[in-house]
Design a protein around this motif. Structure first.
Motif, PDB file in Angstrom:
ATOM      1  N   GLU A  77       0.970  -1.196   0.033  1.00 11.66           N
ATOM      2  CA  GLU A  77       0.027  -0.028  -0.097  1.00 11.66           C
ATOM      3  C   GLU A  77       0.966   1.449  -0.024  1.00 11.66           C
ATOM      4  OE1 GLU A  77      -4.034  -1.493   2.304  1.00 11.66           O
ATOM      5  OE2 GLU A  77      -2.433  -0.689   3.620  1.00 11.66           O
ATOM      6  N   GLU A  78       1.794   1.057   0.739  1.00  9.05           N
ATOM      7  CA  GLU A  78       2.740   2.712   0.907  1.00  9.05           C
ATOM      8  C   GLU A  78       3.501   2.606  -0.110  1.00  9.05           C
ATOM      9  OE1 GLU A  78       4.650   5.925   2.197  1.00  9.05           O
ATOM     10  OE2 GLU A  78       2.748   4.724   3.282  1.00  9.05           O
ATOM     11  N   ARG A  81       1.089   3.996  -2.874  1.00 10.13           N
ATOM     12  CA  ARG A  81       0.907   5.311  -2.742  1.00 10.13           C
ATOM     13  C   ARG A  81       2.242   6.119  -3.252  1.00 10.13           C
ATOM     14  NH1 ARG A  81      -1.690   3.738   2.163  1.00 10.13           N
ATOM     15  NH2 ARG A  81       0.204   4.140   3.295  1.00 10.13           N
ATOM     16  N   GLN A  85       1.687   8.920  -6.292  1.00 11.34           N
ATOM     17  CA  GLN A  85       2.082  10.272  -5.946  1.00 11.34           C
ATOM     18  C   GLN A  85       3.087  10.554  -7.160  1.00 11.34           C
ATOM     19  OE1 GLN A  85       1.310  11.759  -2.604  1.00 11.34           O
ATOM     20  NE2 GLN A  85       1.489  13.786  -4.025  1.00 11.34           N
ATOM     21  N   GLU A 143      -7.265   3.098  -4.218  1.00  8.87           N
ATOM     22  CA  GLU A 143      -7.069   4.175  -2.959  1.00  8.87           C
ATOM     23  C   GLU A 143      -5.707   4.630  -3.153  1.00  8.87           C
ATOM     24  OE1 GLU A 143      -9.041   4.775  -0.220  1.00  8.87           O
ATOM     25  OE2 GLU A 143     -10.630   3.742  -1.596  1.00  8.87           O
ATOM     26  N   ALA A 144      -4.741   4.057  -3.573  1.00  5.37           N
ATOM     27  CA  ALA A 144      -3.296   4.779  -3.659  1.00  5.37           C
ATOM     28  C   ALA A 144      -3.532   5.821  -4.617  1.00  5.37           C
ATOM     29  CB  ALA A 144      -2.467   3.823  -4.249  1.00  5.37           C
ATOM     30  N   GLN A 146      -6.286   7.583  -5.324  1.00  5.28           N
ATOM     31  CA  GLN A 146      -7.108   8.755  -4.625  1.00  5.28           C
ATOM     32  C   GLN A 146      -6.549   9.530  -3.662  1.00  5.28           C
ATOM     33  OE1 GLN A 146     -11.350   7.794  -4.323  1.00  5.28           O
ATOM     34  NE2 GLN A 146     -11.080   8.032  -2.089  1.00  5.28           N
ATOM     35  N   LYS A 147      -5.755   8.731  -2.786  1.00  6.48           N
ATOM     36  CA  LYS A 147      -4.900   9.616  -1.890  1.00  6.48           C
ATOM     37  C   LYS A 147      -3.819  10.505  -2.409  1.00  6.48           C
ATOM     38  CE  LYS A 147      -5.780   6.033   1.757  1.00  6.48           C
ATOM     39  NZ  LYS A 147      -5.202   5.093   2.691  1.00  6.48           N
ATOM     40  N   ALA A 148      -3.172   9.873  -3.612  1.00  6.98           N
ATOM     41  CA  ALA A 148      -2.156  10.663  -4.132  1.00  6.98           C
ATOM     42  C   ALA A 148      -2.533  11.923  -4.939  1.00  6.98           C
ATOM     43  CB  ALA A 148      -1.361   9.967  -5.114  1.00  6.98           C
ATOM     44  N   ARG A 150      -5.456  13.416  -3.895  1.00  4.52           N
ATOM     45  CA  ARG A 150      -5.654  14.542  -2.927  1.00  4.52           C
ATOM     46  C   ARG A 150      -4.491  15.155  -2.481  1.00  4.52           C
ATOM     47  NH1 ARG A 150     -10.908  10.906  -0.812  1.00  4.52           N
ATOM     48  NH2 ARG A 150     -12.532  11.862  -2.278  1.00  4.52           N
ATOM     49  N   CYS A 151      -3.430  14.455  -2.127  1.00  4.51           N
ATOM     50  CA  CYS A 151      -2.152  15.192  -1.817  1.00  4.51           C
ATOM     51  C   CYS A 151      -1.644  16.276  -2.770  1.00  4.51           C
ATOM     52  CB  CYS A 151      -1.073  14.013  -1.644  1.00  4.51           C
ATOM     53  SG  CYS A 151      -1.236  13.074   0.002  1.00  4.51           S
TER      54      CYS A 151
END
Length: 212
Positions: A77-78, A81, A85, A143-144, A146-148, A150-151
């Motif tokens: 997961e990390e 991401r 990113q 999810e990776a 989506q989080k990237a 938003r970052c």
């Protein structure tokens, strides 16, 4: 990236569309609007840069004890991401250098979106059914991304790749799919169904028609 930044005079607005798979994704940037879509960027991004990690961690974790399985999945997961990113940051920077401001990014819903599949909440239950494993793998990369996004300060929309052509035709006009298909004449290959779906989703973002 603030909304005020995107409204600056002389800055053209674009949107990103992403069609992702386990371990890689197609990313396109579209500008110009539905009447005259313009392909500004086309990339095949890697969703996992670390060769020591499995691209399908839930499959790899199926034979491990719970702690080891959770640790492996967390590491993937990390890494996912970080890769997401890097890919989105590079795309936004390249577009900004060319004078384009990114209004948002459209990500496909995948197997667990739009009510198609509900994954178990408990990790030990995921290997119970093969389709859970595939759904969990896909959602990890969703999810990776989506989080990237938003970052990066990007508004995130989700689209259904199975329905995006019909959705775009209803929202943007029946000829929009033909215009997107026709981008291949100017952009050349590859211009696959993944590229076309991502482009249509990006146009929906530009038109404010993508589901948030």
């Amino acid at each position: 990236m603030s909304e005020e930044h995107g409204r600056r005079a002389g800055v053209a607005t674009t949107a990103l569309g992403v069609r992702d798979h386990c371990g890689w994704a197609v990313l396109v940037a579209i500008g110009g609007g539905a009447g005259a879509p313009e392909l500004l960027l086309r990339e095949r991004a890697t969703s996992l840069d670390d060769p020591s990690l499995p691209g399908q961690p839930y499959h790899a974790a199926a034979g491990l004890d719970l702690d080891a399985a959770a640790e492996l999945i967390a590491r993937v997961e990390e890494a996912a991401r970080t890769a997401a990113q890097d890919a989105l940051s590079a795309a936004v920077h390249e577009l900004a250098e060319a004078g384009h401001d990114v209004a948002g990014v459209a990500l496909d819903l995948g197997a667990v979106g739009s009510g198609r599949m509900a994954l178990p909440r408990v990790l030990t239950e995921v290997p119970a059914k093969h389709h859970y494993l595939h759904g969990a793998e896909g959602e990890l990369y969703h999810e990776a991304l989506q989080k990237a996004a938003r970052c990066e300060g990007l508004a995130v929309s989700r689209y259904d790749f199975k329905e995006v052509r019909d959705t775009a035709a209803r929202a943007l006009g029946a000829d929009v799919t033909a215009r997107v298909d026709g981008l291949r004449a100017r952009a050349g290959s590859p211009w696959t169904r993944d590229h076309k779906d991502a482009a249509l989703a990006a146009l929906l973002v530009l038109a404010g028609g993508a589901e948030r």
